[in-house]
Scaffold this motif. Structure first.
Motif, PDB file in Angstrom:
ATOM      1  N   LEU A 280       4.692  -7.063  -8.731  1.00  0.00           N
ATOM      2  CA  LEU A 280       4.562  -5.704  -8.209  1.00  0.00           C
ATOM      3  C   LEU A 280       4.038  -4.708  -9.228  1.00  0.00           C
ATOM      4  O   LEU A 280       3.513  -3.652  -8.870  1.00  0.00           O
ATOM      5  CB  LEU A 280       5.907  -5.220  -7.658  1.00  0.00           C
ATOM      6  CG  LEU A 280       6.430  -5.969  -6.428  1.00  0.00           C
ATOM      7  CD1 LEU A 280       7.817  -5.489  -6.054  1.00  0.00           C
ATOM      8  CD2 LEU A 280       5.468  -5.791  -5.261  1.00  0.00           C
ATOM      9  N   GLU A 281       4.190  -5.019 -10.524  1.00  0.00           N
ATOM     10  CA  GLU A 281       3.722  -4.096 -11.553  1.00  0.00           C
ATOM     11  C   GLU A 281       2.266  -4.339 -11.942  1.00  0.00           C
ATOM     12  O   GLU A 281       1.704  -3.588 -12.745  1.00  0.00           O
ATOM     13  CB  GLU A 281       4.621  -4.207 -12.792  1.00  0.00           C
ATOM     14  CG  GLU A 281       6.063  -3.798 -12.535  1.00  0.00           C
ATOM     15  CD  GLU A 281       6.180  -2.430 -11.863  1.00  0.00           C
ATOM     16  OE1 GLU A 281       5.512  -1.486 -12.326  1.00  0.00           O
ATOM     17  OE2 GLU A 281       6.922  -2.311 -10.870  1.00  0.00           O
ATOM     18  N   LYS A 282       1.660  -5.403 -11.421  1.00  0.00           N
ATOM     19  CA  LYS A 282       0.231  -5.609 -11.663  1.00  0.00           C
ATOM     20  C   LYS A 282      -0.542  -4.448 -11.053  1.00  0.00           C
ATOM     21  O   LYS A 282      -0.122  -3.861 -10.051  1.00  0.00           O
ATOM     22  CB  LYS A 282      -0.232  -6.938 -11.061  1.00  0.00           C
ATOM     23  CG  LYS A 282       0.209  -8.167 -11.851  1.00  0.00           C
ATOM     24  CD  LYS A 282      -0.318  -9.434 -11.215  1.00  0.00           C
ATOM     25  CE  LYS A 282      -0.003 -10.653 -12.064  1.00  0.00           C
ATOM     26  NZ  LYS A 282      -0.890 -10.736 -13.242  1.00  0.00           N
ATOM     27  N   ARG A 283      -1.697  -4.118 -11.645  1.00  0.00           N
ATOM     28  CA  ARG A 283      -2.445  -2.956 -11.191  1.00  0.00           C
ATOM     29  C   ARG A 283      -3.819  -3.384 -10.680  1.00  0.00           C
ATOM     30  O   ARG A 283      -4.424  -4.328 -11.162  1.00  0.00           O
ATOM     31  CB  ARG A 283      -2.563  -1.929 -12.314  1.00  0.00           C
ATOM     32  CG  ARG A 283      -1.216  -1.581 -12.935  1.00  0.00           C
ATOM     33  CD  ARG A 283      -1.329  -0.500 -13.979  1.00  0.00           C
ATOM     34  NE  ARG A 283      -1.333   0.835 -13.391  1.00  0.00           N
ATOM     35  CZ  ARG A 283      -0.242   1.528 -13.084  1.00  0.00           C
ATOM     36  NH1 ARG A 283       0.959   1.014 -13.304  1.00  0.00           N
ATOM     37  NH2 ARG A 283      -0.323   2.736 -12.574  1.00  0.00           N
ATOM     38  N   MET A 284      -4.293  -2.632  -9.679  1.00  0.00           N
ATOM     39  CA  MET A 284      -5.523  -3.025  -9.000  1.00  0.00           C
ATOM     40  C   MET A 284      -6.487  -1.854  -8.873  1.00  0.00           C
ATOM     41  O   MET A 284      -6.078  -0.716  -8.607  1.00  0.00           O
ATOM     42  CB  MET A 284      -5.193  -3.576  -7.608  1.00  0.00           C
ATOM     43  CG  MET A 284      -6.393  -4.097  -6.844  1.00  0.00           C
ATOM     44  SD  MET A 284      -5.881  -4.863  -5.289  1.00  0.00           S
ATOM     45  CE  MET A 284      -7.483  -5.365  -4.621  1.00  0.00           C
ATOM     46  N   THR A 285      -7.781  -2.147  -9.050  1.00  0.00           N
ATOM     47  CA  THR A 285      -8.847  -1.168  -8.844  1.00  0.00           C
ATOM     48  C   THR A 285      -9.841  -1.759  -7.849  1.00  0.00           C
ATOM     49  O   THR A 285     -10.289  -2.893  -8.015  1.00  0.00           O
ATOM     50  CB  THR A 285      -9.563  -0.844 -10.167  1.00  0.00           C
ATOM     51  OG1 THR A 285      -8.636  -0.235 -11.069  1.00  0.00           O
ATOM     52  CG2 THR A 285     -10.733   0.108  -9.933  1.00  0.00           C
ATOM     53  N   ALA A 286     -10.158  -1.001  -6.797  1.00  0.00           N
ATOM     54  CA  ALA A 286     -11.079  -1.505  -5.770  1.00  0.00           C
ATOM     55  C   ALA A 286     -11.545  -0.359  -4.884  1.00  0.00           C
ATOM     56  O   ALA A 286     -10.894   0.686  -4.798  1.00  0.00           O
ATOM     57  CB  ALA A 286     -10.408  -2.578  -4.920  1.00  0.00           C
TER      58      ALA A 286
END
Length: 324
Positions: A280-286
């Motif tokens: 859940l702490e992973k981060r995403m850019t899209a």
């Protein structure tokens, strides 16, 4: 063709007629004729009051159709044609079910409510000329006419407002706070069980919580309301990250997966479960626009090193750690 269309609307066509109807409009050049006949039929229906702009809903229907998983053979082609035709012809039914204009008799006011289901959006004009974009899973309530000393609307969920200037103050009331404005453009997010926020694009607004905490926003600022401590935090933000949805774009910029999931569930009307909470702490850019949920998840697999499993029938998706 007109006869087939009229019989279809009256629910009086035979199985043979319906088959002919499908075959006729499966031909691309006949689509224009169908649209013209739909327009004629629509204009012949008496309407009253403001009608929501359903272009975003039609966009979503077309988007979902185009992203249907491809089958094979003649039956799959026919199914695609049928689905496309159904999406166009059944749009009035979708309007009836999902964009409900409910009138409630109250002293001195006639109120109406517009609601949007998950994976859908709409826009419309308020009685004072102000424009509203209503995000998925949201509802807004307002009078048929702003007759008092204020222009008050009540919001649950998320909406973007482009307010027409006027002498009467414009107020957006949510369960936790009220936003006051004279003429401006801003986004209000007030979904249940989520951290509420107001993002100002232009003009000036004042936010006041139920505990009477108050703050004024300038363009480019966002106010986040702490629902536990009843405090307001101001920050400078990229406003397009919080208003791009009105242009059918979902822009993610270094967002925690926990927040990404919440937005994807609304965007695609799908249930997402993260098996390992450490993810859940992973981060995403899209930048998501026309992509299907499968395409988004394939991107997530590459960028976040995760694995997903998708049950299409249940519309349920699970995210797991990628196998090493």
């Amino acid at each position: 063709m007109k006869k087939y269309f009229e019989n279809y609307l009256k629910n009086s066509c035979s199985e043979k007629d319906f088959k002919s109807f499908v075959e006729l409009f499966s031909i691309k050049k006949n689509q224009l004729i169908l649209e013209q006949q739909m327009e004629e039929n629509w204009e012949s229906i008496p309407v009253s009051g403001e009608t929501p702009d359903l272009s975003n809903t039609l966009y979503k229907i077309h988007y979902e159709i185009n992203k249907q998983e491809k089958g094979s053979g003649k039956s799959a082609v026919l199914l695609t044609y049928l689905t496309r035709i159904a999406a166009i012809l059944l749009l009035p039914l979708a309007v009836a079910f999902y964009f409900q204009l409910q009138k409630d008799n109250q002293p001195g006011d006639v109120l109406q409510t517009i609601s949007t289901p998950l994976a859908s959006k709409t826009s419309f004009v308020l009685p004072d000329g102000s424009k509203v974009w209503l995000n998925s899973g949201s509802s807004i309530r307002f009078p048929q006419e702003f007759a008092g000393d204020e222009r008050l609307v009540q919001l649950t969920g998320e909406a973007y407002f482009d307010v027409q200037k006027g002498e009467k103050p414009f107020r957006v009331k949510t369960a936790l706070f009220t936003v006051d404005v004279l003429g401006t453009a801003f986004n209000v997010m007030a979904y249940d069980h989520e951290i509420p926020a107001v993002t100002l694009e232009r003009g000036k607004v004042t936010l006041e919580t139920k505990s009477k905490k108050q703050v004024a926003l300038l363009p480019g600022q966002q106010a986040v309301v702490d629902t536990v401590a009843h405090e307001i935090t101001l920050a400078q933000v990229e406003t397009k990250l919080f208003s791009s949805w009105i242009n059918n774009q979902l822009i993610l910029k270094d967002e925690p997966l926990k927040e990404v999931i919440t937005r994807l569930e609304r965007w695609y009307n799908i249930e997402i479960n993260v098996v390992d909470e450490s993810l859940l702490e992973k981060r995403m850019t899209a930048n998501i626009e026309f992509e299907s949920i499968r395409e988004v998840m394939e991107l997530m697999e590459i960028t976040l090193s995760v694995h997903y499993e998708y049950d299409k029938n249940l519309r349920r998706l699970e995210i797991l750690k990628a196998d090493n």
